[in-house]
Scaffold this active site. Structure first.
Site, PDB file in Angstrom:
ATOM      1  N   HIS A  89     -10.641   0.084 -31.886  1.00  0.00           N
ATOM      2  CA  HIS A  89     -10.977   1.207 -31.018  1.00  0.00           C
ATOM      3  C   HIS A  89      -9.843   2.216 -30.897  1.00  0.00           C
ATOM      4  CE1 HIS A  89     -14.745  -0.493 -30.479  1.00  0.00           C
ATOM      5  NE2 HIS A  89     -15.029   0.009 -29.291  1.00  0.00           N
ATOM      6  N   ASP A 152     -11.097   0.943 -18.431  1.00  0.00           N
ATOM      7  CA  ASP A 152     -12.425   1.375 -17.972  1.00  0.00           C
ATOM      8  C   ASP A 152     -13.525   0.735 -18.795  1.00  0.00           C
ATOM      9  OD1 ASP A 152     -11.177   3.036 -16.215  1.00  0.00           O
ATOM     10  OD2 ASP A 152     -11.415   4.841 -17.432  1.00  0.00           O
ATOM     11  N   GLU A 265      -9.609   6.333  -9.173  1.00  0.00           N
ATOM     12  CA  GLU A 265      -9.477   7.193 -10.361  1.00  0.00           C
ATOM     13  C   GLU A 265      -9.921   8.603  -9.970  1.00  0.00           C
ATOM     14  OE1 GLU A 265     -11.052   6.224 -14.142  1.00  0.00           O
ATOM     15  OE2 GLU A 265     -10.036   4.285 -14.272  1.00  0.00           O
TER      16      GLU A 265
HETATM   17  P1  FAD Z   1      -7.069  -1.863 -32.092  1.00  0.00           P
HETATM   18  O1  FAD Z   1      -7.484  -0.459 -32.072  1.00  0.00           O
HETATM   19  O2  FAD Z   1      -7.770  -2.726 -33.057  1.00  0.00           O
HETATM   20  O3  FAD Z   1      -5.497  -1.981 -32.276  1.00  0.00           O
HETATM   21  C1  FAD Z   1      -4.616  -1.144 -31.571  1.00  0.00           C
HETATM   22  C2  FAD Z   1      -3.170  -1.404 -31.963  1.00  0.00           C
HETATM   23  O4  FAD Z   1      -2.786  -2.675 -31.483  1.00  0.00           O
HETATM   24  C3  FAD Z   1      -2.933  -1.444 -33.475  1.00  0.00           C
HETATM   25  O5  FAD Z   1      -1.647  -0.999 -33.741  1.00  0.00           O
HETATM   26  C4  FAD Z   1      -3.055  -2.906 -33.804  1.00  0.00           C
HETATM   27  O6  FAD Z   1      -2.350  -3.252 -34.968  1.00  0.00           O
HETATM   28  C5  FAD Z   1      -2.448  -3.534 -32.572  1.00  0.00           C
HETATM   29  N1  FAD Z   1      -3.022  -4.832 -32.250  1.00  0.00           N
HETATM   30  C6  FAD Z   1      -4.327  -5.162 -32.150  1.00  0.00           C
HETATM   31  N2  FAD Z   1      -4.437  -6.447 -31.801  1.00  0.00           N
HETATM   32  C7  FAD Z   1      -3.173  -6.927 -31.680  1.00  0.00           C
HETATM   33  C8  FAD Z   1      -2.631  -8.194 -31.359  1.00  0.00           C
HETATM   34  N3  FAD Z   1      -3.399  -9.246 -31.082  1.00  0.00           N
HETATM   35  N4  FAD Z   1      -1.287  -8.311 -31.331  1.00  0.00           N
HETATM   36  C9  FAD Z   1      -0.480  -7.279 -31.600  1.00  0.00           C
HETATM   37  N5  FAD Z   1      -0.946  -6.073 -31.939  1.00  0.00           N
HETATM   38  C10 FAD Z   1      -2.278  -5.891 -31.970  1.00  0.00           C
HETATM   39  N6  FAD Z   1      -7.208   2.291 -22.846  1.00  0.00           N
HETATM   40  C11 FAD Z   1      -6.801   2.153 -21.575  1.00  0.00           C
HETATM   41  O7  FAD Z   1      -5.642   1.853 -21.324  1.00  0.00           O
HETATM   42  N7  FAD Z   1      -7.668   2.352 -20.540  1.00  0.00           N
HETATM   43  C12 FAD Z   1      -8.984   2.630 -20.733  1.00  0.00           C
HETATM   44  O8  FAD Z   1      -9.723   2.788 -19.778  1.00  0.00           O
HETATM   45  C13 FAD Z   1      -9.443   2.752 -22.070  1.00  0.00           C
HETATM   46  N8  FAD Z   1     -10.738   2.997 -22.326  1.00  0.00           N
HETATM   47  C14 FAD Z   1     -11.158   3.102 -23.617  1.00  0.00           C
HETATM   48  C15 FAD Z   1     -12.509   3.334 -23.857  1.00  0.00           C
HETATM   49  C16 FAD Z   1     -12.971   3.425 -25.148  1.00  0.00           C
HETATM   50  C17 FAD Z   1     -14.446   3.675 -25.389  1.00  0.00           C
HETATM   51  C18 FAD Z   1     -12.064   3.332 -26.224  1.00  0.00           C
HETATM   52  C19 FAD Z   1     -12.538   3.497 -27.624  1.00  0.00           C
HETATM   53  C20 FAD Z   1     -10.711   3.120 -26.000  1.00  0.00           C
HETATM   54  C21 FAD Z   1     -10.243   2.987 -24.689  1.00  0.00           C
HETATM   55  N9  FAD Z   1      -8.907   2.737 -24.401  1.00  0.00           N
HETATM   56  C22 FAD Z   1      -8.502   2.593 -23.104  1.00  0.00           C
HETATM   57  C23 FAD Z   1      -7.900   2.674 -25.475  1.00  0.00           C
HETATM   58  C24 FAD Z   1      -7.652   1.254 -25.912  1.00  0.00           C
HETATM   59  O9  FAD Z   1      -6.903   0.558 -24.952  1.00  0.00           O
HETATM   60  C25 FAD Z   1      -6.828   1.252 -27.201  1.00  0.00           C
HETATM   61  O10 FAD Z   1      -7.445   2.027 -28.175  1.00  0.00           O
HETATM   62  C26 FAD Z   1      -6.652  -0.160 -27.706  1.00  0.00           C
HETATM   63  O11 FAD Z   1      -5.685  -0.171 -28.702  1.00  0.00           O
HETATM   64  C27 FAD Z   1      -7.950  -0.623 -28.300  1.00  0.00           C
HETATM   65  O12 FAD Z   1      -7.965  -2.008 -28.403  1.00  0.00           O
HETATM   66  P2  FAD Z   1      -8.511  -2.669 -29.717  1.00  0.00           P
HETATM   67  O13 FAD Z   1      -8.684  -4.086 -29.364  1.00  0.00           O
HETATM   68  O14 FAD Z   1      -9.679  -1.986 -30.291  1.00  0.00           O
HETATM   69  O15 FAD Z   1      -7.223  -2.468 -30.636  1.00  0.00           O
END
Ligand code: FAD
Length: 515
Positions: A89, A152, A265
């Site tokens: 994400h 969120d 918020e």
């Molecule tokens: P990924 O996008 O898959 O990875 C993100 C980063 O973390 C990459 O660099 C990856 O290599 C690294 N990573 C992933 N897993 C691990 C692991 N286990 N160990 C070490 N590194 C790792 N953020 C907020 O703070 N608050 C919000 O309210 C919020 N709402 C969101 C709503 C939506 C619809 C979306 C799309 C994003 C939102 N986000 C929010 C952002 C979100 O926190 C970040 O995009 C987060 O990185 C997404 O998590 P993911 O599991 O998809 O990680």
């Protein structure tokens, strides 16, 4: 079953596979290694939809040992990198690995769950790094417990958000998610599995929290829990004046527990009947209506909404909840008559964005590019931000929520790798510009929206607004250096110590793999 990664060259892929230096790559996984075009194409996409980098293969780990095996295999090659992918994400390809390995952390997301009653808050849960927060919540609720700090949207992994910060309306009280974890199991860039906490291996623990995946892959996390309430009184109140909005928001986040809401918020919206950017985005249900005659004739083009939540139990008499809410709202200066309330279950409240996700998927908005921009802005700069960005560059909205709400610096641990605005004041703001527009040509082109993001940052720079990107993305090391400011040296030292070959998280484009 032990899967051996036999070198497999797809007919169309011969060229890219010739020179990767991983002939005979033998991971000896308990899980699987997927070289298929479908798997690599999927790992080459993310929620942002702005960038694409195809990995060599996707690892589906059966557990932490497979994650360590993947890192060690990469270390044995001269050029291979490893990206942990949570739920993908990210916006700018942060979880991608061009020609390297992507470790699909979701595959082992359910591999571990354990609840304990002692230690941290009302107890703790030990969960896999690839667990989705929505699953963690569901499991904890079975024990009458729940995490304290959220995002969120809960379709994100524990490791993904802990690598950034993880913020929502509970952060003013409990801090970001990075402040609500007491122990991690991490596979470092040297392929070692290390358990760390603020007491043991503390440098690794703090490096990894907010560390953008640079120092280790989180395979387990011990998360602080609280007793789960069963209901939330969900409230929105509208402001015409930004000064009054921020005064009330800041007063609420600085009041002691018990004398304020549990969730705080806010967002900016357009003063018009536009269904995506305007008045209709405020009511909390189809039975509620935004009455614009309540606004004064000289209200500006942008309005503000405080979004609040008060936990309560379903057994509480409605009159007692009404009286607490009445007392707390009575101190606020919102526009009379522009107040919306709804009682929802705690789970429904926390899963509120999932309903929006279903709608966005049905209308094609979920799969379109999302050039989102997230910032932390200092309190000293937020009025200028409102004047120049909300009321200037973004006066017509962004096609989705424009969140703006305060948080307290004291809830953030300086020892983590997260970067906050440099100005030392206690309060700073999260600003999240969450664009949802149809793909071009029905909607604006992604390039145009990215250009608008650049214009916003330029406007901040020109007006000397003190800000840091949240979920940062930069193209050059010089920009990263500027982003980290006086924390850059520490970041570089941590990299040298925990991932000296720069194997991990290449999609962040901070360090180059050494051979
Ligand atoms: P990924 O996008 O898959 O990875 C993100 C980063 O973390 C990459 O660099 C990856 O290599 C690294 N990573 C992933 N897993 C691990 C692991 N286990 N160990 C070490 N590194 C790792 N953020 C907020 O703070 N608050 C919000 O309210 C919020 N709402 C969101 C709503 C939506 C619809 C979306 C799309 C994003 C939102 N986000 C929010 C952002 C979100 O926190 C970040 O995009 C987060 O990185 C997404 O998590 P993911 O599991 O998809 O990680």
């Amino acid at each position: 079953m032990i899967a051996y990664a036999e070198r497999f060259v797809h007919e169309n892929d011969t060229e890219t596979r010739q020179d990767d230096g991983v002939s005979g790559l033998d991971l000896q996984l308990q899980g699987t290694l997927d070289w298929s075009a479908a798997a690599t194409a999927s790992a080459a996409r993310d929620f942002g939809g702005l960038r694409s980098a195809k990995p060599l293969a996707v690892v589906r780990p059966a557990g932490p040992d497979d994650v360590a095996r993947s890192v060690r295999a990469a270390l044995r090659s001269p050029s291979l990198t490893v990206a942990a992918r949570g739920n993908g994400h990210s916006i700018n390809g942060q979880a991608m690995s061009d020609g390297g390995l992507v470790v699909d952390m979701l595959a082992a997301g359910a591999a571990h769950f354990q609840v304990g009653r002692a230690g941290c808050g009302a107890g703790y849960a030990v969960v896999a790094g690839g667990a989705l927060w929505e699953d963690v919540l569901e499991q904890c609720l079975r024990y009458g417990l729940a995490p304290r700090s959220y995002t969120d949207y809960l379709g994100l992994t524990v490791g993904g958000t802990l690598s950034n910060a993880g913020v929502s309306g509970q952060a003013f009280r409990h801090g970001p998610q990075t402040s609500n974890v007491t122990e991690l199991e991490v596979v470092t860039g040297q392929g070692e599995t290390v358990v760390c906490s603020s007491r043991d291996n503390s440098e690794l623990f703090f490096a990894v929290l907010g560390g953008l995946g640079q120092f280790g892959i989180i395979t387990k996390a011990k998360i602080c829990l609280q007793p789960a309430p069963d209901m939330v009184r969900w409230i929105r109140v509208v402001y015409e004046d930004f000064g009054e909005f921020t005064r009330d928001a800041e007063s609420l986040v600085t009041r002691p527990d018990g004398d304020t809401f549990d969730y705080i918020e806010g967002f900016a919206f357009v003063n018009s009947d536009d269904p995506v950017n305007g008045w209709p985005t405020v009511p909390l249900g189809p039975d509620q209506r935004f009455d614009p005659t309540r606004l004064s004739p000289d209200a500006g083009s942008v309005l503000y909404c405080l979004e609040l939540g008060l936990h309560h139990r379903s057994s509480d008499p409605p009159s007692s909840v009404d009286s607490v809410v009445g007392r707390l709202l009575g101190r606020l200066g919102f526009v009379e008559g522009l107040e919306f309330r709804r009682d929802v279950s705690y789970a429904d409240f926390l899963l509120r964005v999932k309903h929006a996700e279903q709608h966005a998927k049905a209308t094609g908005l979920w799969d379109a590019p999302h050039p989102w921009l997230n910032l932390f802005v200092s309190k000293a700069g937020i009025a200028d931000f409102d004047r120049t960005v909300f009321k200037g560059v973004l006066k017509d909205g962004v096609g989705g929520p424009m969140l703006v709400y305060p948080m307290l610096r004291c809830r953030w641990d300086k020892r983590t790798s997260v970067v906050l605005p440099e100005e030392s004041g206690e309060i700073f703001y999260l600003v999240a510009l969450l664009r949802y527009t149809l793909p071009y040509p029905e909607g604006p082109s992604a390039d145009r929206l990215v250009a608008q993001n650049h214009e916003i940052l330029r406007t901040c720079d020109e007006n000397k607004i003190d800000y840091k990107l949240y979920l940062p993305y930069y193209q050059s090391q010089k920009e990263w250096e500027r982003h980290f400011g006086n924390q850059w040296a520490r970041f570089v030292e941590r990299k040298a110590r925990f991932d000296p070959m720069a194997v991990l998280s290449p999609g962040q484009k901070i360090f180059l793999r050494s051979s």
